[in-house]
Enzyme design. Structure first.
Site, PDB file in Angstrom:
ATOM      1  N   HIS A  78       0.771  -1.121  -0.134  1.00  0.00           N
ATOM      2  CA  HIS A  78       0.088   0.184  -0.095  1.00  0.00           C
ATOM      3  C   HIS A  78       0.815   1.422   0.042  1.00  0.00           C
ATOM      4  CE1 HIS A  78      -3.237  -2.834   0.705  1.00  0.00           C
ATOM      5  NE2 HIS A  78      -4.008  -2.068  -0.118  1.00  0.00           N
ATOM      6  N   GLU A 131     -11.041 -10.806  -4.896  1.00  0.00           N
ATOM      7  CA  GLU A 131      -9.706 -10.792  -4.633  1.00  0.00           C
ATOM      8  C   GLU A 131      -9.030 -11.957  -3.820  1.00  0.00           C
ATOM      9  OE1 GLU A 131      -8.737  -6.814  -2.757  1.00  0.00           O
ATOM     10  OE2 GLU A 131     -10.534  -7.007  -1.334  1.00  0.00           O
ATOM     11  N   ASP A 156      -4.600  -8.059  -4.482  1.00  0.00           N
ATOM     12  CA  ASP A 156      -4.963  -9.359  -3.740  1.00  0.00           C
ATOM     13  C   ASP A 156      -4.966 -10.572  -4.232  1.00  0.00           C
ATOM     14  OD1 ASP A 156      -4.452  -8.186  -0.956  1.00  0.00           O
ATOM     15  OD2 ASP A 156      -6.101  -7.221  -1.164  1.00  0.00           O
ATOM     16  N   CYS A 160     -10.209  -3.146 -10.433  1.00  0.00           N
ATOM     17  CA  CYS A 160      -9.507  -1.889  -9.766  1.00  0.00           C
ATOM     18  C   CYS A 160      -8.204  -1.877  -9.229  1.00  0.00           C
ATOM     19  CB  CYS A 160     -10.550  -1.228  -8.569  1.00  0.00           C
ATOM     20  SG  CYS A 160     -10.827  -2.657  -7.396  1.00  0.00           S
TER      21      CYS A 160
END
Ligand code: PEP
Ligand code: MG
Length: 590
Positions: free
Chosen positions: A198, A445, A469, A522
């Site tokens: 992240h 995911e 993920d 996404c």
């Protein structure tokens, strides 16, 4: 002599600038005995450092923006109080006078004493104040070196020649990275992290060259060293020769020129050569990011990662009003375009601050990515989850809102999520508070979710594939761990099978209400222009990415012919051998 360091490229572009090292001051504290008779001189050094830190805190407080959360100022007050506490002032001076420790050594010795007494406290609030003491001591250590926490009094000013400053750190938490949105730094380097950690995602959203997983960088690079960051190739050059600097300056200008040229595409309709309409949406982390989303020509927001609203907050989570106002802000800013807001994905590499998370310690599991994360976290605290759901339902009055639920894998989680949503609606009705209609979607995911996709397609209005993920969980590769980063492969045949399967099954699927189920991607794959043709060929027509990537992807869309790409993408899916896959990908690219 120039030194080259290789890492993982996470955000494109070139930065040339001076290094600002963000190290822990405690790691390299000098230890020596001061000469007999020099004790008072050393105590005076400590006193001067305290005065400098107080002035620094006053400045910080004075410069807080008007809309800063009130806790921020209170937080600085706590640090000022600690600075005046005899435990730090008088007791540290005691180590200097009685043992002749130098001031830095005395401070760390006293910190150990204080830390131990905090650890023994029963009161968790007081226990948490240990972090505040550590931060104050850290500031004092920097002041003793004659610098501020950001590594030098000139740290926040650009070089007189206009060159950027580049931040070098062992690690930067996503929450800390958010604080750099103001644009002080021209580039980032960290020793640890993977391409879709992240921290890397936030770096990419800042649209600044960044290299992570550079292992030894924070040890090899010194404060104020000249550094070139080649974000395209994951390369750092320390102390480059004037010829190298010149070469990179030219490359930097070329890449900026290329970006300028792309801006011409902002208003071009996003349609392929064979007339297929494609939706390009923006991923955002804060309401303020809508500006960049609109400037890139995004058709809406495809992913608002709301967990960032919950970070960098001391002592309290955002309440319903604060959340409502943030969601409304996004809907209003996007002016009627669809907005997809994801419920919090806390956990793994995005923990909450320990002062607000009463479950502090629950994240210290060996495998946090497999632990209490995302929807699991929300469902473990239904009251908190409903605060977010009520805020979302209320905001839905202001525009077309889709709620996205992260990391679902179990039918039971689906059921509980819908129950909480219904309860939230009922609570608003009972209080007479207006709310609007929402579409509800699931992130796909987890490989298990792909294998039971019919369940998701029946119950949800849309699905959004979280490839970051999906790769992590399919290949069992921690996305934030640089030691296995080379194995993190979005083009792994297993990942492509799952991706292709999801898109294909979603096409033509209808949910229990009889409505078509919309599918989008996404994860970071959606924003990689080198993968656009593959995804189009697999049938994808909706992509969500950071605004900085949108126009490069659009350029690929405008040049693509979906009818021609479809069989070529199927040929890629049919290949399991690396050489065969390479050939199939080359044919697709051609
Ligand atoms: C993903 O997993 O692809 C995703 C978009 O979510 P995040 O990166 O926030 O986990
Ligand atoms: Mg995810």
């Amino acid at each position: 002599m120039a030194v080259q360091i290789f890492g993982i490229p996470v955000s494109r572009g070139v930065a040339v600038g001076r290094a600002v090292l963000l190290t822990s001051a405690r790691l390299d504290v000098a230890h020596y005995f001061v000469d007999p008779g020099s004790e008072e001189h050393e105590v005076n050094r400590l006193r001067a450092a305290r005065l400098a830190v107080r002035a620094e805190l006053d400045t910080l407080q004075g410069e807080l923006p008007d809309d800063a959360p009130p806790e921020l100022s209170a937080f600085i007050d706590v640090h000022k109080m600690l600075l005046d506490d005899p435990q730090i002032g008088r007791e540290t001076a005691g180590w200097i006078r009685q043992r002749r420790y130098n001031a830095e050594w005395a401070l760390t010795a006293q910190l150990d004493v204080i830390a131990r007494s905090f650890d023994e406290m029963d009161d968790s609030y007081l226990r948490d104040r240990k972090a505040d003491v550590e931060q104050v001591v850290e500031r004092l250590l920097y002041a003793l070196r004659g610098s501020s926490v950001l590594g030098g009094s000139s740290a926040l000013h650009r070089g007189s020649d206009g060159d950027a400053l580049v931040l070098v750190a062992h690690d930067i938490a996503p929450a800390d990275m958010m604080q750099f949105k103001q644009g002080v730094f021209g580039g980032f380097v960290t020793d640890v992290g993977g391409k879709t950690s992240h921290t890397a995602i936030v770096a990419r959203s800042l649209d600044i060259p960044a290299v992570v997983g550079a292992r030894e960088a924070s040890r090899l690079i010194r404060q104020d060293d000249w550094v070139v960051i080649d974000g395209d190739n994951g390369l750092l050059i320390v102390d480059p020769s004037p010829i190298i600097v010149e070469d990179y300056r030219v490359r930097k200008q070329e890449s900026e020129l290329g970006r300028e040229r792309l801006k011409r595409l902002v208003h071009t309709p996003t349609r392929t050569l064979d007339g297929q309409q494609v939706e390009l949406l923006a991923n955002i982390e804060l309401p303020e990011d809508c500006e960049a989303a609109l400037a890139s020509g995004a058709a809406g927001v495809g992913l608002f990662r709301t967990e960032f609203l919950f970070m960098n907050r001391k002592h309290a989570l955002p309440d319903e009003e604060a959340q409502f106002s943030a969601y409304r802000k996004v809907l209003q800013a996007m002016g009627g375009r669809p907005v997809t807001i994801r419920t919090i994905d806390i956990g793994a590499d995005k923990p909450l601050d320990t002062t607000v998370d009463y479950r502090d310690g629950e994240f210290n599991h060996l495998n946090p990515a497999l632990g209490l994360r995302a929807i699991r976290y929300s469902l473990s605290d239904p009251a908190m989850f409903r605060v977010q759901l009520r805020a979302l339902l209320r905001a839905a009055v202001c525009g077309p809102l889709r709620i996205l639920i992260p990391m679902l894998a179990h039918a039971g989680e689906l059921r509980q999520t819908f129950t909480q949503l219904e309860l939230a609606r009922n609570e608003l009705d009972a209080a007479g508070i207006a709310h609007g209609p929402v579409e509800v979607g699931a992130m796909i995911e987890v490989p298990g979710a792909v294998l039971m996709l019919p369940l998701f397609l029946r119950h949800f209005d849309f699905i959004s594939i979280g490839t970051n993920d999906l790769v992590q969980y399919t290949l069992a590769i921690d996305r934030a761990d640089e030691s296995v980063a080379s194995l993190y492969d979005p083009l792994h045949p297993a990942v492509l099978q799952l991706l292709g399967q999801t898109i294909e099954q979603a096409h033509g699927a209808h949910n229990w209400k009889g409505r078509a189920v919309h599918v989008s991607v996404c994860g970071e794959m959606a924003g990689d222009p080198q993968l656009t043709r593959l995804l189009l060929g697999l049938g994808l027509r909706s992509f969500s990415m950071h605004p900085a990537q949108l126009l490069s992807v659009k350029q690929q869309v405008l040049r693509a012919d979906c009818a021609r790409l479809a069989p070529l993408a199927q040929a890629v899916l049919a290949e399991f051998e690396p050489e065969g896959q390479q050939r199939a990908l080359a044919a697709l690219a051609g």
